[in-house]
Scaffold this motif. Structure first.
Motif, PDB file in Angstrom:
ATOM      1  N   GLY A 375       6.242 -18.150  -3.650  1.00 11.91           N
ATOM      2  CA  GLY A 375       7.418 -18.446  -4.465  1.00 11.91           C
ATOM      3  C   GLY A 375       8.709 -18.136  -3.731  1.00 11.91           C
ATOM      4  O   GLY A 375       9.700 -18.875  -3.843  1.00 11.91           O
ATOM      5  N   TRP A 376       8.706 -17.023  -2.949  1.00  7.67           N
ATOM      6  CA  TRP A 376       9.898 -16.694  -2.168  1.00  7.67           C
ATOM      7  C   TRP A 376      10.209 -17.803  -1.164  1.00  7.67           C
ATOM      8  O   TRP A 376      11.368 -18.168  -0.962  1.00  7.67           O
ATOM      9  N   ILE A 378       9.592 -20.978  -1.389  1.00  7.75           N
ATOM     10  CA  ILE A 378      10.187 -22.114  -2.107  1.00  7.75           C
ATOM     11  C   ILE A 378      11.626 -21.793  -2.492  1.00  7.75           C
ATOM     12  O   ILE A 378      12.537 -22.605  -2.336  1.00  7.75           O
ATOM     13  N   TYR A 379      11.824 -20.555  -3.001  1.00  6.64           N
ATOM     14  CA  TYR A 379      13.181 -20.121  -3.381  1.00  6.64           C
ATOM     15  C   TYR A 379      14.121 -20.169  -2.186  1.00  6.64           C
ATOM     16  O   TYR A 379      15.268 -20.638  -2.299  1.00  6.64           O
ATOM     17  N   TYR A 380      13.656 -19.686  -1.029  1.00  5.36           N
ATOM     18  CA  TYR A 380      14.511 -19.637   0.148  1.00  5.36           C
ATOM     19  C   TYR A 380      15.010 -21.034   0.512  1.00  5.36           C
ATOM     20  O   TYR A 380      16.212 -21.249   0.739  1.00  5.36           O
ATOM     21  N   LYS A 381      14.098 -22.002   0.544  1.00  4.11           N
ATOM     22  CA  LYS A 381      14.487 -23.362   0.919  1.00  4.11           C
ATOM     23  C   LYS A 381      15.422 -23.986  -0.117  1.00  4.11           C
ATOM     24  O   LYS A 381      16.477 -24.536   0.224  1.00  4.11           O
ATOM     25  N   LEU A 382      15.046 -23.898  -1.380  1.00  4.71           N
ATOM     26  CA  LEU A 382      15.832 -24.565  -2.422  1.00  4.71           C
ATOM     27  C   LEU A 382      17.206 -23.931  -2.592  1.00  4.71           C
ATOM     28  O   LEU A 382      18.204 -24.629  -2.840  1.00  4.71           O
ATOM     29  N   SER A 383      17.288 -22.607  -2.452  1.00  3.45           N
ATOM     30  CA  SER A 383      18.591 -21.946  -2.600  1.00  3.45           C
ATOM     31  C   SER A 383      19.513 -22.263  -1.434  1.00  3.45           C
ATOM     32  O   SER A 383      20.718 -22.451  -1.617  1.00  3.45           O
ATOM     33  N   ILE A 388      18.969 -24.683  -6.306  1.00  5.78           N
ATOM     34  CA  ILE A 388      18.849 -23.665  -7.346  1.00  5.78           C
ATOM     35  C   ILE A 388      19.840 -22.549  -7.014  1.00  5.78           C
ATOM     36  O   ILE A 388      20.243 -22.396  -5.848  1.00  5.78           O
ATOM     37  N   ARG A 390      21.452 -18.973  -6.058  1.00  7.07           N
ATOM     38  CA  ARG A 390      21.008 -17.872  -5.234  1.00  7.07           C
ATOM     39  C   ARG A 390      21.013 -16.586  -6.047  1.00  7.07           C
ATOM     40  O   ARG A 390      21.897 -16.339  -6.857  1.00  7.07           O
ATOM     41  N   ILE A 391      19.979 -15.768  -5.821  1.00  7.23           N
ATOM     42  CA  ILE A 391      19.955 -14.435  -6.404  1.00  7.23           C
ATOM     43  C   ILE A 391      20.870 -13.554  -5.556  1.00  7.23           C
ATOM     44  O   ILE A 391      20.799 -13.602  -4.324  1.00  7.23           O
TER      45      ILE A 391
END
Length: 394
Positions: A375-376, A378-383, A388, A390-391
């Protein structure tokens, strides 16, 4: 408009470019490849859990989204005194308000290194590792050695986590195929207690885990050379290997060694807490910064060069440049952020490992840990692609 030249299109360079563009700087990013390679997720390429393209982000897309200038070329020469940076194409870049060096590091050059492949080397090596493992699976058996090296001049340059992760993922893949007993998997390293920098709790757990998975260890002997069919150690003993996967420790960038930049004994650029390069024979601050693996990190002996530290350095430099240009001096330092933080993936789970000056711990995450790391990725690429939010601080 103030201009910034960033040399290096990895984690640190891209993060600096994004944050400086948010502050309306004119940013030029130079990268020797046209994609950012997400090394933490590349461990799944050799086991065919993801495709090579899944670990890549197109820099042209990032350029269009964030608005920086992009040059695909490699840096050939750095001349600090003249403020010029020569590319392989012979193009000379100069007259920038600030320069950020983020080209990563070179590797310790072991004798016979061409007989090995590394999960932390050139991105294409992940595909070669995949193909070599496929060939051994087709053969039906084999001896595979997984190891990493040391840099006695700078222990922060050791990168062992990805080697352990690949080892565990290969074990898990072979187990799923029902052929694990046909393969001899061995971990090797020259230090007597590899993994020690993660902390005593993580080291104890790691050794228990290796025994549980029937993974042999060969540690505490310096490597003399690598051969096509094995590894020769300092006492001239030899381990026979059908395939050796080895990650050399980082070393000072070859380009830096041939420049007039200040370095530590290992060849990494010396910086202050604000990632600013203090030029030789000068007491004045410079407009040059070094972030990520190219920089010499201060701190405890267990300190390690990791992606999250590189990104903290990048964000701090962007902030510090803005402070400097606005005649302010409330700079942000990187030293307080030095810690070890990783989710060590095993293919069927993971462990959260953390260490700083006051504590260390390891938290096993069976099953869910593997998917958290996925999941990280996927998050890294999309953010980064602004698809999406960013946290904060991630």
């Amino acid at each position: 408009m103030k201009s910034v030249l960033i040399l290096g299109g990895g984690f640190a360079g891209l993060e600096a470019a994004i944050f400086l563009r948010k502050a309306a700087y004119d940013v030029t990013l130079v990268s020797d490849r046209n994609y950012l390679y997400v090394y933490p997720t590349s461990i799944w390429i050799p086991t065919r859990e993801i495709d090579f393209s899944d670990a890549c982000i197109d820099l042209d897309k990032l350029k269009d989204i964030h608005g920086f200038n992009l040059i695909i070329d490699s840096v050939e020469k750095i001349d600090v005194k003249s403020g010029s940076y020569t590319l392989k194409s012979k193009k000379i870049l100069s007259n920038f308000s600030h320069v950020i060096l983020a080209m990563g590091s070179s590797k310790i050059k072991h004798d016979g290194l061409e007989n090995t492949l590394s999960i932390c080397g050139a991105p294409e090596q992940s595909l070669l590792i995949r193909d070599k493992i496929d060939a051994l699976i087709k053969k039906g058996s084999g001896k595979i050695y997984f190891g990493f090296g040391n840099n006695p001049n700078d222990t922060s340059a050791v990168r062992g986590g990805p080697t352990f992760e690949l080892l565990f993922n290969v074990h898990n893949m072979l187990k799923k195929k029902g052929i694990r007993d046909n393969f001899e998997l061995t971990f090797f390293a020259p230090m007597p207690d590899p993994g020690k920098k993660m902390g005593p709790k993580a080291l104890k757990t790691l050794n228990i885990f290796l025994k549980k998975l029937n993974i042999k260890q060969h540690i505490g002997k310096n490597i003399k050379r690598f051969e096509e069919d094995g590894i020769i150690f300092e006492d001239d003993s030899k381990l026979e290997s059908d395939f050796t996967i080895f990650t050399p420790a980082g070393d000072g960038h070859d380009l830096v060694r041939n420049s007039d930049l200040p370095t530590n004994e290992a060849g990494f650029i010396t910086i202050d807490d604000f990632c600013q390069v203090r030029l030789q024979d000068s007491n004045e601050s410079s407009n040059i910064y070094a972030i990520g693996d190219i920089a010499a990190l201060d701190g405890a002996p267990w300190r390690a060069k990791q992606g999250h530290v590189a990104e903290v350095m990048a964000r701090n430099v962007a902030f510090n440049i803005m402070q400097k240009d606005n005649n302010k001096d409330e700079f942000k330092g990187y030293r307080e952020h030095i810690n070890i933080l990783c989710v060590m993936d095993t293919g069927d789970g993971a462990s959260l490992i953390y260490r700083d000056d006051s504590k260390d711990f390891i938290i096993p995450l069976p099953v869910v840990g593997h998917w958290l790391k996925k999941g990280w990725g996927i998050y890294y690429k999309l953010s980064k692609l602004n698809k999406i939010p960013r946290i904060p601080k991630m």
